[in-house]
Structures are given as structure tokens and as C-alpha cells.
Design an enzyme around this catalytic site. Structure first.
Site, PDB file in Angstrom:
ATOM      1  CG  ASP A 138      -2.691   1.094   7.356  1.00 27.42           C
ATOM      2  OD1 ASP A 138      -3.403   0.076   7.313  1.00 27.42           O
ATOM      3  OD2 ASP A 138      -3.095   2.214   7.024  1.00 27.42           O
ATOM      4  CG  ASP A 179      -1.815   1.160   1.311  1.00 27.85           C
ATOM      5  OD1 ASP A 179      -2.447   1.451   0.286  1.00 27.85           O
ATOM      6  OD2 ASP A 179      -1.910   1.795   2.375  1.00 27.85           O
ATOM      7  CG  ASP A 209      -3.935  -1.556   3.758  1.00 22.92           C
ATOM      8  OD1 ASP A 209      -4.690  -1.188   2.846  1.00 22.92           O
ATOM      9  OD2 ASP A 209      -2.991  -0.873   4.175  1.00 22.92           O
TER      10      ASP A 209
END
Length: 642
Positions: free
Chosen positions: A535, A325, A539
Site C-alpha cells: 500500500d 501484502d 510497506d
């Protein structure tokens, strides 16, 4: 060293001392009257045999009684009993004594390996000091702390539960959780997590979680459950030992009986069968393989990386693709003004003041970053938002704010075009550009542009480079940002592929698509794996879907600890390539042990069956190989310091 291990070692050493004394007397012929008599010799050699080997014989007999006889204790008992029967008393004792030396060494190595992650167990707080309404302080067990209780954290105290600092300022030692030696500063309003150690300051903390829901408890559950999730290699060795031991016993019986019927020399073949039993003991494999993986998990934990099981360590060793991400993982996740471009005759402060006033009522991250920049540049200035009389949110363009009878325009190029003002366009795809203009008489005057970026983590570029150096073939970045922003960040970091403008559900689909692509290329099925770095909060679905979920900066995040397979206890991306190297080294050492043990044992087995190798060679093939494999595995523990 533990007292139990010390006691066992003293018994073994005493047995060795007595054995070598007898061996010297026997072989030098000092006392032929005793040692030439088979019965007296047997009785004397039985003393050091039982001093060292009594637990082994007892375990073998209990196994037979419980109908679970097929283990290494039975192999050693049968082999040494056979050596006594054939008159090889000294060799019988040597086999048992050195087998026990190997067993003790295994226990010592396992203990040392367990201590490599024992620092995590030291984070458990023993007590909590709760301030009551009347001002008194009561000392209670951490599991009695209730949400909302006010805790007094003195210098040197362990934080009992997660909470928020109400007053005080201190440096908190998070080394046991993150592996980071530099203390973390905390003050009023900061979140603080359980398991850390308070420095010199006195803190008042409001409990935000009960003990069973706090970080320290989550971590301990993770560590305790890690040993249950075994790697494929460990599971194979366990299954192999269950099948292997009965085969060895029946093969030894066949070796003793069949050739004896042909050659009419039962003593020779019985001795060879005993040698066969000794060397075929699977100790080297059964202990050194789990020890390798346990050492790998310990080495990772020393760096502040928690791995939920050796199966994930094995998957990390085969990592092919890393998907990450962007926001909060590769970038800091907080917007910051990185530049202000002004029109002719306009200064920087005027642009910021107009923008901050226009965005004064907004909670948007961009608005906050503009206000923060203004307060840093003009700390004496107090922004009076009461001057704002109207705010019009123009969808997809920006804001039109009315203050002190003037209109302030802040937004993108489309907003500037719509009001017909002449402005200088900014070409920076990595930044969000907010143009600022203000009404003046009948017209509009352009003031300038503010460039706002989500800061890239300083270690992100190095971490990506090191991941590639560690053997990762492809780095992929997923983001919900505009394509231009995503590509600019990706190019700066050196990632291989960028997918932008993704919703949370799109990220799951994209990871599934990438896993499918690996399948199509034939990389999967043990050859390569895909990891996702996130994180740990937004996610969580992607972390759960990937082959390996790696959660970053997850202290205090229940979602991360639950969803991820690997938890990096702080925000340092550079720990990921370190963990990959540890994983690959661990698997390499395990494979070295398997190959070495099987080759040596096979050679000695063949030589023993042919009568070339005696029982002393068999002792090396069992105990010697075990010790060498254990020493090889313990290299991982020594690597922790580096």
C-alpha cells in the site's frame, strides 16, 4: 503537428519536388546540354541537396569544429560528398533527401510518444481561489497557497493542492491521475487531491499540503525523471553507437584505399565505401529502441500506471515472482461483520446490541465494525455508552464490560471457556470470531457469535489469475495475521505460498530470502525478477528492497511515490497484469527492431562491399529500416486505446 515540424516537412517536400523534377529531366534526356555537363549537373543537383540537407551538413561541420565528429551527420555528409565526387549526383541527393525524411519521421514519432503521457502534464493547476477572513476571494498562484488556507473550488476548476473538504458535495474527475473514467464522489470530511477536476458542485476545501508537497507536484517530478532511468538495452545501444560510428568510418576508409591499391580502380571502391557509410548509419537502433520504451511508459500511463523509468519496464518484462501484502492490497483493509450466529431463542439484534455496548468505548477496528453493523440494522437506535460503568480488558481473550449491573463478555473461545459457559464453536478460519455472553442472575447466558472478516477486493482473484496468465510463475502473500486467516484468504485467491504472523521487519527478511532463493536457482542475472505489491505506506521498506516495488492506491501517499518503482494510481489490482503485458510487449518490440536492423544492414553492407548493392539499396538499408523500426515501435502507442 507542431509548427516547427510542419516547417521542416515543407522544406523536405520542396526539396523532394525539385529533386524528382530534375531526375525526370535528367533521365529522360529532355535537356542534355545541362545534365551532360558535369559542372552544371552538380550545381543543379546541389539545390535540392541543400534545401533538404543543409542542417545535416551544418551539424557535421559543427561536430568537427567541436571535436565530436563521430555521428550519423558526418556519415551522411561524407557519403553524399563521395557520391558527388564520383559523378553520382542523383544518388547523392537521394541519400540526403531520404535521410531527412527518416529524421523527420523520427521526430514526429518521438513527439507523438511524448504526447502519449502529456495528459499528465495537463493536471497542473494554473490558479487557486483563496477565501480570506473578510469573506473576499483572492485568485493566486498555486505555489502561494499555504497550509490551512480555505480554497473555493468552482465547477470545472482543477484542484490546486491536496486538502480536506469543509463543505459542499461534488463528483471529481480523477481520469488524468488514475485512468478511471468514472468520477469520484466527495463530500464534507473527505480528502481531495490536487490535479483532479471538480464537477458541477461548489466545494470549500482546507489546504492540508503546500503545492510543492502535493500529489500533482510529486507526479510531475516522477514523470520528468522517468526518461533519465534508461533500460539496459537503451544503455547498450548508446554505448554501441559511440564505438560503432568510428569503426564504420575507418572501415569505409580502408574499403576505399586498400582494394584501390590492388585493382587500380579508385572510383569504384570509393563509391562502394560511400555506399558502406550510408547503410551503416545507426539511426534505426538509436531512435527506435528509446521510442519503444517511451511508448511503453506512455501506454502504461494511459491506464493510470506510472513507471519511474524504462529500466523498471525492462525488469517487469522479466518478472518471475510477485510478492504481495494482504491487508489493504489484496483485501480492503476494513473489517466488516459477515455473519451473526445466535443461540436458541436469541435474535440477531440482541447479539449486536450487547456486543456494541461492550465495545462502545473501543477504537479497535473490530469494535467499529460491530457498531457499524448495528447502526445499519437498527438505524433508529442510539447507543448509550454512559450505561457502561467498567471495562476489563482480558489480555489475549477479550473484554468484560459492566453495564446496567450486568456483565457482558465478548471475546474468543478462551474467554468463553474461562467463564464456563456452554457455547457453539464456529469453525471459519478466515474470520475473526467474537463470542458474546451476558450475566444473568447467578449464571451466564450465551447469546451468540459474530463473524468479522477483512473483505477481499472483488478484483483480487481475477488479477492473480491474470498475472499467472501473463507469465508470472509464483504469487506469494505476506501477512501479519494469524496463520489460519492467511491460509484461508490465500486459498480463496489462489496464491502459491503464504507466510503469516509476520512483523514489518520480517516482511523485508522474507523478501530478501525469496530473492536469495531465485539467485540459488539461477533465475536471476537478467532471467527473472521479484516484485512486491504494497500500500506504499507501511510497506515502504519492502517496496524499496524488492527488485520492483509496486505501490497500490497511492494517490496522495508521499511514501509510495518515493519508495515504489511503479505506482498504480488507484486500487485496481487488474492493472498489474496489464502493465506486465505492456512491459513484455515493449521489450519484444525493442528486440525485434534490433534483430531486423542488424540483419538488413549486415546483408546490404556485404552486398555493397562486393559491388552488388548500389547506393539506392543503401538508402533502404538506412532510411527504410529506420522507418520500419519506428512504425513497429509506434504499435505500442496504438495499443494504449485498447
Amino acid at each position: 503537428m507542431e509548427k516547427k515540424l510542419k516547417k521542416e516537412l515543407n522544406k523536405i517536400l520542396a526539396g523532394i519536388a525539385v529533386f524528382f523534377l530534375m531526375l525526370i529531366v535528367d533521365k529522360t534526356g529532355i535537356c542534355p546540354v545541362i545534365f551532360e555537363n558535369k559542372l552544371y549537373s552538380f550545381i543543379l543537383y546541389l539545390i535540392p541537396y541543400l534545401m533538404s540537407g543543409y542542417p545535416v551538413v551544418k551539424k557535421a561541420l559543427l561536430g568537427i569544429k567541436n571535436r565530436q565528429p563521430m555521428d550519423e551527420s558526418l556519415l551522411m555528409t561524407i557519403a553524399t560528398a563521395g557520391a558527388f565526387v564520383t559523378g553520382e549526383n542523383s544518388e547523392a541527393v537521394a541519400v540526403m533527401v531520404f535521410y531527412q525524411v527518416g529524421e523527420w519521421f523520427q521526430k514526429y514519432a518521438v513527439g507523438k510518444s511524448r504526447r502519449s503521457i502529456s495528459h499528465l502534464m495537463e493536471i497542473v493547476p494554473e490558479e487557486a481561489h483563496v477565501e480570506r477572513e473578510d469573506g473576499t476571494v483572492e485568485t493566486i498562484d498555486p505555489d502561494e497557497v499555504e497550509v490551512g488556507d480555505v480554497l473555493i473550488i468552482r465547477a470545472g476548476d482543477k484542484i490546486p493542492v491536496d486538502g480536506e473538504v469543509l463543505s459542499g458535495e461534488s463528483l471529481v474527475n480523477t481520469a488524468a491521475l488514475t485512468g478511471e473514467s468514472v468520477p469520484r464522489s466527495v463530500r464534507k470530511g473527505d480528502q481531495i487531491i490536487s490535479g483532479c477536476i471538480n464537477g458541477d458542485g461548489l466545494l470549500k476545501v482546507k489546504a492540508t499540503k503546500a503545492f510543492e508537497d502535493s500529489t500533482v507536484t510529486k507526479i510531475l517530478e516522477l514523470v520528468e525523471n522517468a526518461s533519465e532511468k534508461k533500460s539496459k538495452t537503451e544503455n547498450f545501444i548508446t554505448r554501441f553507437a559511440r564505438v560503432y560510428t568510428p569503426i564504420v568510418v575507418y572501415s569505409a576508409i580502408a574499403l576505399a584505399l586498400v582494394p584501390s591499391l590492388i585493382t587500380h580502380d579508385p572510383a569504384t571502391w570509393f563509391y562502394r565505401a560511400c555506399t558502406f557509410l550510408v547503410v551503416s548509419c545507426p539511426c534505426a537502433l538509436v531512435i527506435s529502441i528509446p521510442l519503444s520504451f517511451f511508448g511503453g511508459i506512455g501506454a502504461a500511463s494511459a491506464s493510470g500506471v506510472l513507471i519511474k523509468g524504462s529500466n523498471y519496464l525492462e525488469l517487469l518484462a522479466k518478472l518471475n515472482t510477485v510478492v504481495s501484502d494482504k491487508t489493504g492490497t489484496l483485501t480492503k483493509g476494513n473489517f466488516k461483520v459477515t455473519g451473526v450466529e445466535t443461540a436458541a431463542g436469541v435474535d440477531r439484534a440482541e447479539v449486536l446490541k450487547a456486543a456494541a455496548l461492550a465495545e462502545g468505548m473501543s477504537n479497535h477496528p473490530i469494535a467499529k465494525s460491530i457498531r457499524e453493523e448495528l447502526s445499519e440494522e437498527l438505524p433508529e437506535l442510539t447507543l448509550n455508552t454512559n450505561l457502561v460503568t467498567d471495562v476489563d480488558n482480558v489480555t489475549g481473550r477479550g473484554l468484560v464490560t459492566t453495564a446496567e449491573g450486568k456483565k457482558i463478555y465478548i471475546g474468543n473461545d478462551k474467554l468463553m471457556d474461562s467463564i464456563g459457559v456452554t457455547y457453539a464453536g464456529v469453525n471459519d478460519p478466515s474470520a475473526t470470531v467474537s463470542y458474546v455472553a451476558v450475566s444473568e442472575g447467578e449464571g451466564v447466558r450465551y447469546l451468540g457469535a459474530i463473524l468479522i472478516k477483512d473483505e477481499i477486493k472483488p478484483e483480487a482473484k481475477e488479477a492473480i489469475r491474470e498475472m499467472k496468465n501473463a507469465g508470472v510463475e509464483s504469487i506469494v502473500m505476506l501477512t501479519g495475521d494469524r496463520k489460519e486467516v492467511g491460509e484461508a484468504v490465500g486459498k480463496e485467491l489462489g496464491v502459491d505460498r503464504i507466510f503469516a504472523e509476520l512483523l514489518p521487519q520480517d516482511k523485508v527478511s522474507k523478501v530478501e530470502e525469496l530473492i536469495g532463493a531465485l539467485d540459488m536457482k539461477g533465475h536471476k542475472d537478467g532471467k527473472a525478477e521479484l516484485a512486491f505489491i504494497g500500500d506504499g505506506i507501511n510497506d515502504a521498506p519492502v517496496l524499496a528492497r524488492a527488485d520492483i516495488g509496486i505501490a497500490m492506491g497511492s494517490i496522495g501517499s508521499d511514501a509510495a511515490i518515493d519508495a515504489a518503482d511503479v505506482v498504480i494510481m488507484d486500487d485496481d489490482l487488474r492493472k498489474i497484469p496489464v502493465t506486465i503485458r505492456i512491459a513484455r510487449r515493449t521489450v519484444s518490440i525493442a528486440m525485434q527492431n534490433i534483430t531486423f536492423a542488424l540483419i538488413v544492414k549486415l546483408v546490404v553492407l556485404i552486398l555493397g562491399a562486393l559491388g552488388i548493392a548500389n547506393m539506392w539499396a543503401a538508402v533502404f538499408g538506412d532510411v527504410g529500416v529506420s522507418v520500419i523500426c519506428i512504425l513497429n515501435s509506434m504499435r505500442l502507442l496504438k495499443r494504449q486505446k485498447t
